[in-house]
Design a protein around this motif. Sequence first.
Motif, PDB file in Angstrom:
ATOM      1  N   GLN A   1      23.043  40.540 -11.927  1.00 23.14           N
ATOM      2  CA  GLN A   1      21.866  39.861 -11.555  1.00 23.14           C
ATOM      3  C   GLN A   1      21.960  39.440 -10.031  1.00 23.14           C
ATOM      4  O   GLN A   1      21.051  39.129  -9.596  1.00 23.14           O
ATOM      5  CB  GLN A   1      21.880  38.346 -12.241  1.00 23.14           C
ATOM      6  N   LEU A   2      23.130  39.410  -9.388  1.00 21.31           N
ATOM      7  CA  LEU A   2      23.137  39.054  -7.701  1.00 21.31           C
ATOM      8  C   LEU A   2      22.705  40.386  -6.969  1.00 21.31           C
ATOM      9  O   LEU A   2      22.071  39.675  -6.160  1.00 21.31           O
ATOM     10  CB  LEU A   2      24.690  38.989  -7.609  1.00 21.31           C
ATOM     11  N   ARG A   3      22.495  41.238  -7.668  1.00 24.12           N
ATOM     12  CA  ARG A   3      21.950  42.337  -6.926  1.00 24.12           C
ATOM     13  C   ARG A   3      20.583  42.432  -7.339  1.00 24.12           C
ATOM     14  O   ARG A   3      19.897  42.442  -8.338  1.00 24.12           O
ATOM     15  CB  ARG A   3      22.343  44.041  -7.365  1.00 24.12           C
ATOM     16  N   VAL A   4      19.471  42.141  -6.319  1.00 21.78           N
ATOM     17  CA  VAL A   4      18.293  41.890  -6.564  1.00 21.78           C
ATOM     18  C   VAL A   4      17.356  43.005  -5.767  1.00 21.78           C
ATOM     19  O   VAL A   4      17.815  43.398  -4.645  1.00 21.78           O
ATOM     20  CB  VAL A   4      17.746  40.477  -5.957  1.00 21.78           C
ATOM     21  N   PRO A   5      16.204  43.297  -6.392  1.00 22.10           N
ATOM     22  CA  PRO A   5      15.525  44.466  -5.650  1.00 22.10           C
ATOM     23  C   PRO A   5      14.834  43.924  -4.498  1.00 22.10           C
ATOM     24  O   PRO A   5      14.705  42.658  -4.177  1.00 22.10           O
ATOM     25  CB  PRO A   5      14.275  44.625  -6.641  1.00 22.10           C
ATOM     26  N   LEU A   6      14.439  44.793  -3.381  1.00 24.56           N
ATOM     27  CA  LEU A   6      13.775  44.332  -2.223  1.00 24.56           C
ATOM     28  C   LEU A   6      12.430  43.874  -2.522  1.00 24.56           C
ATOM     29  O   LEU A   6      11.401  44.573  -2.517  1.00 24.56           O
ATOM     30  CB  LEU A   6      13.952  45.717  -1.113  1.00 24.56           C
ATOM     31  N   VAL A   7      12.211  42.704  -2.260  1.00 23.20           N
ATOM     32  CA  VAL A   7      10.855  41.927  -2.730  1.00 23.20           C
ATOM     33  C   VAL A   7      10.835  40.970  -1.473  1.00 23.20           C
ATOM     34  O   VAL A   7      11.599  40.317  -0.898  1.00 23.20           O
ATOM     35  CB  VAL A   7      10.908  41.025  -4.002  1.00 23.20           C
ATOM     36  N   ARG A   8       9.395  41.198  -0.885  1.00 22.32           N
ATOM     37  CA  ARG A   8       9.290  40.438   0.489  1.00 22.32           C
ATOM     38  C   ARG A   8       9.598  38.984   0.346  1.00 22.32           C
ATOM     39  O   ARG A   8      10.073  38.392   1.277  1.00 22.32           O
ATOM     40  CB  ARG A   8       7.658  40.650   0.584  1.00 22.32           C
ATOM     41  N   THR A   9       9.350  38.116  -0.841  1.00 28.15           N
ATOM     42  CA  THR A   9       9.354  36.697  -0.987  1.00 28.15           C
ATOM     43  C   THR A   9      10.514  36.249  -1.333  1.00 28.15           C
ATOM     44  O   THR A   9      10.927  34.898  -1.435  1.00 28.15           O
ATOM     45  CB  THR A   9       8.398  36.159  -1.970  1.00 28.15           C
ATOM     46  N   ILE A  10      11.566  37.069  -1.538  1.00 29.15           N
ATOM     47  CA  ILE A  10      12.887  36.678  -2.069  1.00 29.15           C
ATOM     48  C   ILE A  10      14.003  37.330  -1.229  1.00 29.15           C
ATOM     49  O   ILE A  10      13.773  38.106  -0.285  1.00 29.15           O
ATOM     50  CB  ILE A  10      13.264  36.946  -3.401  1.00 29.15           C
ATOM     51  N   ASN A  11      15.231  36.800  -1.271  1.00 27.43           N
ATOM     52  CA  ASN A  11      16.434  37.071  -0.473  1.00 27.43           C
ATOM     53  C   ASN A  11      17.518  37.489  -1.412  1.00 27.43           C
ATOM     54  O   ASN A  11      17.509  37.051  -2.523  1.00 27.43           O
ATOM     55  CB  ASN A  11      16.936  36.027   0.497  1.00 27.43           C
ATOM     56  N   PRO A  12      18.496  38.415  -1.176  1.00 32.49           N
ATOM     57  CA  PRO A  12      19.602  38.437  -2.035  1.00 32.49           C
ATOM     58  C   PRO A  12      20.502  37.450  -2.091  1.00 32.49           C
ATOM     59  O   PRO A  12      20.692  36.710  -1.243  1.00 32.49           O
ATOM     60  CB  PRO A  12      20.591  39.833  -1.284  1.00 32.49           C
ATOM     61  N   PHE A  13      20.718  36.914  -3.403  1.00 27.73           N
ATOM     62  CA  PHE A  13      21.400  35.761  -3.490  1.00 27.73           C
ATOM     63  C   PHE A  13      22.783  35.751  -2.786  1.00 27.73           C
ATOM     64  O   PHE A  13      22.919  34.692  -1.962  1.00 27.73           O
ATOM     65  CB  PHE A  13      21.811  35.542  -5.266  1.00 27.73           C
ATOM     66  N   LEU A  14      23.424  36.715  -2.685  1.00 28.34           N
ATOM     67  CA  LEU A  14      24.880  36.776  -2.005  1.00 28.34           C
ATOM     68  C   LEU A  14      24.378  36.390  -0.348  1.00 28.34           C
ATOM     69  O   LEU A  14      25.338  35.717  -0.002  1.00 28.34           O
ATOM     70  CB  LEU A  14      25.397  38.102  -2.119  1.00 28.34           C
ATOM     71  N   TRP A  15      23.366  36.976   0.086  1.00 26.32           N
ATOM     72  CA  TRP A  15      23.265  36.740   1.493  1.00 26.32           C
ATOM     73  C   TRP A  15      22.800  35.077   1.685  1.00 26.32           C
ATOM     74  O   TRP A  15      23.179  34.562   2.571  1.00 26.32           O
ATOM     75  CB  TRP A  15      21.844  37.485   2.007  1.00 26.32           C
ATOM     76  N   GLU A  16      22.013  34.712   0.734  1.00 27.61           N
ATOM     77  CA  GLU A  16      21.087  33.669   0.952  1.00 27.61           C
ATOM     78  C   GLU A  16      22.456  32.398   0.884  1.00 27.61           C
ATOM     79  O   GLU A  16      21.936  31.347   1.421  1.00 27.61           O
ATOM     80  CB  GLU A  16      20.173  33.356  -0.144  1.00 27.61           C
ATOM     81  N   ILE A  17      23.370  32.381  -0.138  1.00 25.83           N
ATOM     82  CA  ILE A  17      24.059  31.100  -0.403  1.00 25.83           C
ATOM     83  C   ILE A  17      24.963  31.434   0.780  1.00 25.83           C
ATOM     84  O   ILE A  17      25.530  30.213   1.510  1.00 25.83           O
ATOM     85  CB  ILE A  17      25.027  31.405  -1.520  1.00 25.83           C
ATOM     86  N   GLY A  18      25.526  32.532   1.523  1.00 24.34           N
ATOM     87  CA  GLY A  18      26.249  32.522   2.668  1.00 24.34           C
ATOM     88  C   GLY A  18      25.432  31.852   3.783  1.00 24.34           C
ATOM     89  O   GLY A  18      26.080  31.195   4.703  1.00 24.34           O
ATOM     90  N   HIS A  19      23.836  32.236   3.709  1.00 27.06           N
ATOM     91  CA  HIS A  19      23.344  31.562   4.939  1.00 27.06           C
ATOM     92  C   HIS A  19      23.109  30.066   5.014  1.00 27.06           C
ATOM     93  O   HIS A  19      23.185  29.411   5.894  1.00 27.06           O
ATOM     94  CB  HIS A  19      21.886  32.102   4.837  1.00 27.06           C
ATOM     95  N   VAL A  20      23.169  29.662   3.759  1.00 26.64           N
ATOM     96  CA  VAL A  20      23.071  28.300   3.656  1.00 26.64           C
ATOM     97  C   VAL A  20      24.444  27.686   4.426  1.00 26.64           C
ATOM     98  O   VAL A  20      24.383  26.477   4.936  1.00 26.64           O
ATOM     99  CB  VAL A  20      23.228  27.771   2.297  1.00 26.64           C
ATOM    100  N   ALA A  21      25.646  28.150   3.850  1.00 35.10           N
ATOM    101  CA  ALA A  21      26.731  27.550   4.716  1.00 35.10           C
ATOM    102  C   ALA A  21      26.945  27.673   6.038  1.00 35.10           C
ATOM    103  O   ALA A  21      27.423  27.044   6.903  1.00 35.10           O
ATOM    104  CB  ALA A  21      28.126  28.063   3.844  1.00 35.10           C
ATOM    105  N   HIS A  22      26.375  28.965   6.463  1.00 38.44           N
ATOM    106  CA  HIS A  22      26.682  29.373   7.985  1.00 38.44           C
ATOM    107  C   HIS A  22      25.585  28.442   8.666  1.00 38.44           C
ATOM    108  O   HIS A  22      25.867  28.231   9.656  1.00 38.44           O
ATOM    109  CB  HIS A  22      25.926  30.761   8.125  1.00 38.44           C
ATOM    110  N   PHE A  23      24.517  28.169   8.090  1.00 42.87           N
ATOM    111  CA  PHE A  23      23.263  27.318   8.908  1.00 42.87           C
ATOM    112  C   PHE A  23      24.265  25.878   9.114  1.00 42.87           C
ATOM    113  O   PHE A  23      24.235  25.098  10.094  1.00 42.87           O
ATOM    114  CB  PHE A  23      22.246  27.036   7.830  1.00 42.87           C
TER     115      PHE A  23
END
Length: 383
Positions: free
Chosen positions: A46-68
């Motif tokens: 489920q962590l692997r998501v299709p490339l859809v314009r309105t969403i982000n890959p979960f693994l990227w987005e949770i890392g992004h939250v901490a990086h921000f």
Amino acid sequence: MRGWMSRSKVSRSAGKVAVSRADLQDLVVDARGRTFEIVRDLSDEQLRVPLVRTINPFLWEIGHVAHFQEYWVLRHAAGNPPVRSDGDSLYDSAKVEHDTRWNLPLPSRAETLRYMEEIRDRVLDRINANSFDDSRDTYFVLLSVLHEDMHDEAFLITRQTLGYPIPAGLRVGDAPPVEKCVNEDVKVPAGEYTIGSTSEEGFIFDNEKWAHNMKVPAFRISRSLVTQREFLNYIEDTGAAHPHYWRRGDNGGWFRRHFDQWLPLELDRPVSNISWYEATAYCRWARRRLPTEFEWEIAARRGGCEQMFGSVWQWTSSEFLPYAGFSEDPYKEYSSPWFRTHKTLRGAAWSTRSRMMRPAYRNFYTPDRYDIWAGIRTCALES
Ligand SMILES: [Fe+2]
């Protein structure tokens, strides 16, 4: 109305945000805990998501939250060196193009979770430090918490988009509440009203600045949200396309997809997950109109309307524009890139943290977006 934080937790003096250090730590822990809660049960598949314009890959987005959070609280405000040498090249949303996020050498799930915990713990230590500046540094901690809240709502939207189940054990609001529909308008007289936020209102975003007076003609705004029943009447009457997440069952009845479940329409619930175009077309049929964002804000401050916050976001007729004298706050990409191409939504959905719920808060999306929990409140054509 629930404020985004109680007065006892946040106050301003001399234009500075004041939150006790213990409360600030609670907010950091709470926001990160909610993120974990929303993604914890996802399988590797489920962590692997299709490339859809309105969403982000979960693994990227949770890392992004901490990086921000690391970027603004530990590096920008406190002057610390980066925790990860590859952090900016992986997670900076202003630099890493959307479609690129599917092809990055992202750390494993376990490593990403460790990074998220490490940043949280470093931020908690930072809040305890003698050198922590209670006004300047507090601002950046709150910015990171609210940014995480917004991504937490985005994680739920991603789960809805992909037909994943509701996160196991989600504490708050699994679905928009049923509310009795009252077909009635609240009358608001013509007058000069306050729009926007002052420095007295705790943490605010650049696009709310500053509070200013606006002359507004009299208007009538509906007490309640447009229901699924009303929207169904509209599509049956006009033959308009049904909302994206609706389908007709074999027996002719209508169903709505809520995460991984197909539920029979519950006609007294607010209609949701419709685009601005659908909302506008509905209004034309109903001989009504969308409120401007200013009318919505005035109504929210006056009281009398139901479900302004915590049910579904509400589309307004307003283009997302800067207020006079606008200037960017340090996180420059929050508002500026989106002016003129987005429509403004007001209120908050069931999926929104209560600390985001304020009359002056402005949400914004492009008018084609049906993936968010957004619905309709209407105004009468004649005042
Ligand atoms: Fe972000």
